[in-house]
Motif scaffolding. Structure first.
Motif, PDB file in Angstrom:
ATOM      1  N   LEU A  34    -104.012 -48.933 -53.146  1.00 15.05           N
ATOM      2  CA  LEU A  34    -105.010 -47.921 -52.791  1.00 15.05           C
ATOM      3  C   LEU A  34    -104.732 -46.611 -53.526  1.00 15.05           C
ATOM      4  O   LEU A  34    -105.641 -45.980 -54.070  1.00 15.05           O
ATOM      5  N   GLU A  35    -103.459 -46.212 -53.573  1.00 18.70           N
ATOM      6  CA  GLU A  35    -103.104 -44.968 -54.271  1.00 18.70           C
ATOM      7  C   GLU A  35    -103.400 -45.069 -55.764  1.00 18.70           C
ATOM      8  O   GLU A  35    -103.839 -44.100 -56.385  1.00 18.70           O
ATOM      9  N   SER A  36    -103.204 -46.239 -56.339  1.00 13.07           N
ATOM     10  CA  SER A  36    -103.523 -46.447 -57.751  1.00 13.07           C
ATOM     11  C   SER A  36    -105.028 -46.290 -57.986  1.00 13.07           C
ATOM     12  O   SER A  36    -105.460 -45.635 -58.944  1.00 13.07           O
ATOM     13  N   GLN A  37    -105.826 -46.865 -57.103  1.00 19.10           N
ATOM     14  CA  GLN A  37    -107.287 -46.734 -57.223  1.00 19.10           C
ATOM     15  C   GLN A  37    -107.714 -45.282 -57.020  1.00 19.10           C
ATOM     16  O   GLN A  37    -108.584 -44.790 -57.724  1.00 19.10           O
ATOM     17  N   MET A  38    -107.082 -44.593 -56.097  1.00 26.22           N
ATOM     18  CA  MET A  38    -107.408 -43.187 -55.856  1.00 26.22           C
ATOM     19  C   MET A  38    -107.132 -42.347 -57.099  1.00 26.22           C
ATOM     20  O   MET A  38    -107.926 -41.459 -57.449  1.00 26.22           O
ATOM     21  N   THR A  39    -106.027 -42.633 -57.782  1.00 29.35           N
ATOM     22  CA  THR A  39    -105.700 -41.905 -59.009  1.00 29.35           C
ATOM     23  C   THR A  39    -106.775 -42.135 -60.062  1.00 29.35           C
ATOM     24  O   THR A  39    -107.162 -41.207 -60.780  1.00 29.35           O
ATOM     25  N   LYS A  40    -107.296 -43.342 -60.155  1.00 30.92           N
ATOM     26  CA  LYS A  40    -108.377 -43.632 -61.107  1.00 30.92           C
ATOM     27  C   LYS A  40    -109.628 -42.835 -60.758  1.00 30.92           C
ATOM     28  O   LYS A  40    -110.277 -42.275 -61.637  1.00 30.92           O
ATOM     29  N   TRP A  41    -109.982 -42.786 -59.473  1.00 31.51           N
ATOM     30  CA  TRP A  41    -111.156 -42.011 -59.048  1.00 31.51           C
ATOM     31  C   TRP A  41    -110.950 -40.519 -59.308  1.00 31.51           C
ATOM     32  O   TRP A  41    -111.864 -39.830 -59.746  1.00 31.51           O
ATOM     33  N   GLU A  42    -109.733 -40.024 -59.043  1.00 34.19           N
ATOM     34  CA  GLU A  42    -109.437 -38.614 -59.317  1.00 34.19           C
ATOM     35  C   GLU A  42    -109.596 -38.321 -60.807  1.00 34.19           C
ATOM     36  O   GLU A  42    -110.148 -37.284 -61.188  1.00 34.19           O
ATOM     37  N   SER A  43    -109.141 -39.245 -61.630  1.00 37.01           N
ATOM     38  CA  SER A  43    -109.254 -39.073 -63.074  1.00 37.01           C
ATOM     39  C   SER A  43    -110.715 -39.058 -63.503  1.00 37.01           C
ATOM     40  O   SER A  43    -111.128 -38.221 -64.303  1.00 37.01           O
ATOM     41  N   LEU A  44    -111.507 -39.966 -62.966  1.00 37.70           N
ATOM     42  CA  LEU A  44    -112.922 -40.017 -63.311  1.00 37.70           C
ATOM     43  C   LEU A  44    -113.653 -38.727 -62.926  1.00 37.70           C
ATOM     44  O   LEU A  44    -114.615 -38.332 -63.578  1.00 37.70           O
ATOM     45  N   CYS A  45    -113.162 -38.079 -61.884  1.00 40.11           N
ATOM     46  CA  CYS A  45    -113.804 -36.847 -61.410  1.00 40.11           C
ATOM     47  C   CYS A  45    -113.207 -35.592 -62.035  1.00 40.11           C
ATOM     48  O   CYS A  45    -113.609 -34.481 -61.705  1.00 40.11           O
ATOM     49  N   GLY A  46    -112.238 -35.745 -62.914  1.00 40.71           N
ATOM     50  CA  GLY A  46    -111.664 -34.593 -63.605  1.00 40.71           C
ATOM     51  C   GLY A  46    -110.584 -33.871 -62.836  1.00 40.71           C
ATOM     52  O   GLY A  46    -110.382 -32.676 -63.033  1.00 40.71           O
ATOM     53  N   PHE A  47    -109.862 -34.573 -61.983  1.00 42.11           N
ATOM     54  CA  PHE A  47    -108.839 -33.929 -61.160  1.00 42.11           C
ATOM     55  C   PHE A  47    -107.415 -34.205 -61.610  1.00 42.11           C
ATOM     56  O   PHE A  47    -106.482 -34.040 -60.843  1.00 42.11           O
ATOM     57  N   THR A  48    -107.228 -34.637 -62.857  1.00 42.12           N
ATOM     58  CA  THR A  48    -105.880 -34.742 -63.411  1.00 42.12           C
ATOM     59  C   THR A  48    -105.788 -33.717 -64.539  1.00 42.12           C
ATOM     60  O   THR A  48    -106.816 -33.340 -65.112  1.00 42.12           O
ATOM     61  N   PRO A  49    -104.596 -33.256 -64.881  1.00 43.86           N
ATOM     62  CA  PRO A  49    -104.480 -32.259 -65.951  1.00 43.86           C
ATOM     63  C   PRO A  49    -105.107 -32.720 -67.270  1.00 43.86           C
ATOM     64  O   PRO A  49    -105.777 -31.949 -67.944  1.00 43.86           O
ATOM     65  N   THR A  50    -104.923 -33.975 -67.621  1.00 41.58           N
ATOM     66  CA  THR A  50    -105.482 -34.491 -68.864  1.00 41.58           C
ATOM     67  C   THR A  50    -107.003 -34.458 -68.841  1.00 41.58           C
ATOM     68  O   THR A  50    -107.645 -34.053 -69.805  1.00 41.58           O
ATOM     69  N   ASP A  51    -107.578 -34.861 -67.722  1.00 39.67           N
ATOM     70  CA  ASP A  51    -109.033 -34.895 -67.630  1.00 39.67           C
ATOM     71  C   ASP A  51    -109.634 -33.496 -67.571  1.00 39.67           C
ATOM     72  O   ASP A  51    -110.713 -33.267 -68.104  1.00 39.67           O
ATOM     73  N   ARG A  52    -108.945 -32.560 -66.933  1.00 40.83           N
ATOM     74  CA  ARG A  52    -109.429 -31.171 -66.943  1.00 40.83           C
ATOM     75  C   ARG A  52    -109.414 -30.620 -68.364  1.00 40.83           C
ATOM     76  O   ARG A  52    -110.329 -29.908 -68.773  1.00 40.83           O
ATOM     77  N   ALA A  53    -108.384 -30.970 -69.137  1.00 41.45           N
ATOM     78  CA  ALA A  53    -108.322 -30.518 -70.532  1.00 41.45           C
ATOM     79  C   ALA A  53    -109.485 -31.102 -71.330  1.00 41.45           C
ATOM     80  O   ALA A  53    -110.079 -30.412 -72.152  1.00 41.45           O
TER      81      ALA A  53
END
Length: 164
Positions: free
Chosen positions: A116-135
């Protein structure tokens, strides 16, 4: 035939001063309209999910769309509720539970929690909530000056002040 080296991204060429001196395409600037009002939290969310809903919509106000991002953020916030429930169940039962023949084994909820945490990280990434995605969105945080940049700045000030 081998593919060779991958092409250098245009953004990297701009950052390094375009060492090849070839013409670069003009940057495409898309203005993202900020969310004026936070969308109401879905009724399916618990306390944890609602808190995450408010936090994420506030943090992503500049780039999230209530039209296209509503469903994925709903799933992400529901996952936060589910994660909280799983963690409580693990705390109640313990990390090790009785297995067959009286031997202890890892709580099976742990593997579900990690998935579940792995899937949540993917959703966070898709929404721009990781440092890489914000960049990638051009929303990266301002970095502190490096020691080299500070030294060069001090040198430039000295040189500009007559070498004092």
């Amino acid at each position: 035939m081998t593919a060779g080296r991958p092409r250098t991204p245009t953004e990297r060429k701009r950052l390094t001063g375009n060492p090849g001196k070839r013409a670069l395409p003009e940057p495409v600037v898309v203005e993202l309209v900020s969310v004026a009002d936070l969308p109401p939290a879905p009724g399916t969310l618990g306390d944890v999910g609602r808190a995450v809903w408010d936090r994420l919509w506030t943090a992503g106000q500049k780039w999230l769309s209530p039209t296209t991002d509503l469903d994925i953020l709903t799933r992400l916030c529901e996952a936060h509720d589910e994660r909280d429930a799983i963690r409580e169940a693990i705390a109640d039962a313990g990390y090790m539970v009785p297995g067959s023949m009286g031997q202890q084994r890892a709580n099976p909820l742990l593997s579900h929690l990690r998935a579940l945490e792995s899937q949540m990280t993917k959703w966070e990434s898709l929404c721009g909530f990781t440092p890489t995605d914000r960049a990638r969105l051009g929303m990266s945080e301002i970095k502190a000056k490096s020691k080299l940049e500070e030294m060069l700045e001090r040198r430039a000030k000295r040189t500009g002040n007559g070498g004092a």
